[in-house]
Structures are given as C-alpha cells and as structure tokens.
Design an enzyme around this catalytic site. Structure first.
Site, PDB file in Angstrom:
ATOM      1  N   ARG A  99       0.818  -1.217   0.000  1.00 49.83           N
ATOM      2  CA  ARG A  99       0.000   0.000   0.000  1.00 49.83           C
ATOM      3  C   ARG A  99       0.852   1.269   0.000  1.00 49.83           C
ATOM      4  O   ARG A  99       0.328   2.366  -0.163  1.00 49.83           O
ATOM      5  CB  ARG A  99      -0.924   0.019   1.212  1.00 49.83           C
ATOM      6  CG  ARG A  99      -1.994  -1.029   1.139  1.00 49.83           C
ATOM      7  CD  ARG A  99      -2.922  -0.900   2.305  1.00 49.83           C
ATOM      8  NE  ARG A  99      -4.019  -1.840   2.178  1.00 49.83           N
ATOM      9  CZ  ARG A  99      -4.972  -1.958   3.062  1.00 49.83           C
ATOM     10  NH1 ARG A  99      -4.973  -1.207   4.142  1.00 49.83           N
ATOM     11  NH2 ARG A  99      -5.929  -2.832   2.887  1.00 49.83           N
ATOM     12  N   CYS A 100       2.144   1.113   0.197  1.00 45.58           N
ATOM     13  CA  CYS A 100       3.047   2.260   0.318  1.00 45.58           C
ATOM     14  C   CYS A 100       3.771   2.505  -1.007  1.00 45.58           C
ATOM     15  O   CYS A 100       4.424   1.617  -1.552  1.00 45.58           O
ATOM     16  CB  CYS A 100       4.064   1.981   1.429  1.00 45.58           C
ATOM     17  SG  CYS A 100       5.363   3.215   1.549  1.00 45.58           S
ATOM     18  N   GLY A 101       3.672   3.722  -1.513  1.00 40.87           N
ATOM     19  CA  GLY A 101       4.328   4.079  -2.768  1.00 40.87           C
ATOM     20  C   GLY A 101       5.843   3.942  -2.706  1.00 40.87           C
ATOM     21  O   GLY A 101       6.470   3.467  -3.653  1.00 40.87           O
TER      22      GLY A 101
END
Length: 113
Positions: free
Chosen positions: A9-11
């Site tokens: 979920r983390c860029g």
C-alpha cells in the site's frame, strides 16, 4: 539473498520493490504486515540498519500520536510496540547479507546492492 520488508500500500515500498526488480538480483519479498518479524528478528534488523528502534517508527501515524508520542520508552518497549503495531514500521527495509537500509529515499537501496 536480498530481502525487502514490504507494504504494497506504500508508494515508497512499491518503488523500492521496482528498483530490486530492475536490478536483476534475486530477492525475497516479506510482507511484514502479514508476516510480522519476531522480537529477535526485528532487533537484528535494527542492528543491521545501524539505528535505534525509535528511528524505525513512523511517527506521523495516528496510532503513534495517540498512544505513544511524548512517552519515555526503552528500546525494548519500542520494539514491542512495533511488533504489536507493524504499520508503525518504516518502509521499505532492504537487507543484503548483514547490511540494511530503509529505502527512503529509494536510491538508498543502491548502497547495499
């Protein structure tokens, strides 16, 4: 083998994974939100990163602000907090043999490839 402690979920974590993919090197993805490290594993990771446990905490997360900010905590207590709230662990963490980095910025990963 290279390991990346990853949160999809983390860029920044996705960018770190892409960098590893593009490197052509073998690596293993560990989704640390699903496969939470043990106390000893996390302690070892922190040692490889050459940081104190507080430096691995995502201090802008609501969980941290509402429950732990401004408290005096030992390193062991912080590690326990991270294990009980893995969302608080800074990411991505990339380990190559006995060296590691937090991939922020992503280019830091290149230091250990």
């Amino acid at each position: 083998m290279i390991k990346i402690y990853h949160n999809n979920r983390c860029g920044k974590s996705r960018a770190g994974l892409k960098l590893l993919e593009d490197s052509g090197k073998e690596y293993r993805v560990i989704n640390y939100l699903e496969t939470v490290p043990t106390f000893e594993e996390l302690k070892k990771i922190i040692d490889m990163l050459g940081i104190r446990p507080i430096e691995l905490v995502r201090k802008n997360e609501t969980i941290w602000k509402e429950n732990f900010k401004n408290k005096t905590l030992s390193d062991e207590e912080i590690i326990d907090i991270l294990l009980n709230n893995p969302k608080l662990i800074e990411r991505p963490i990339v380990i190559n043999e006995n060296r590691g980095v937090v991939g922020r910025p992503t280019e830091k990963i290149l230091e250990i490839l």
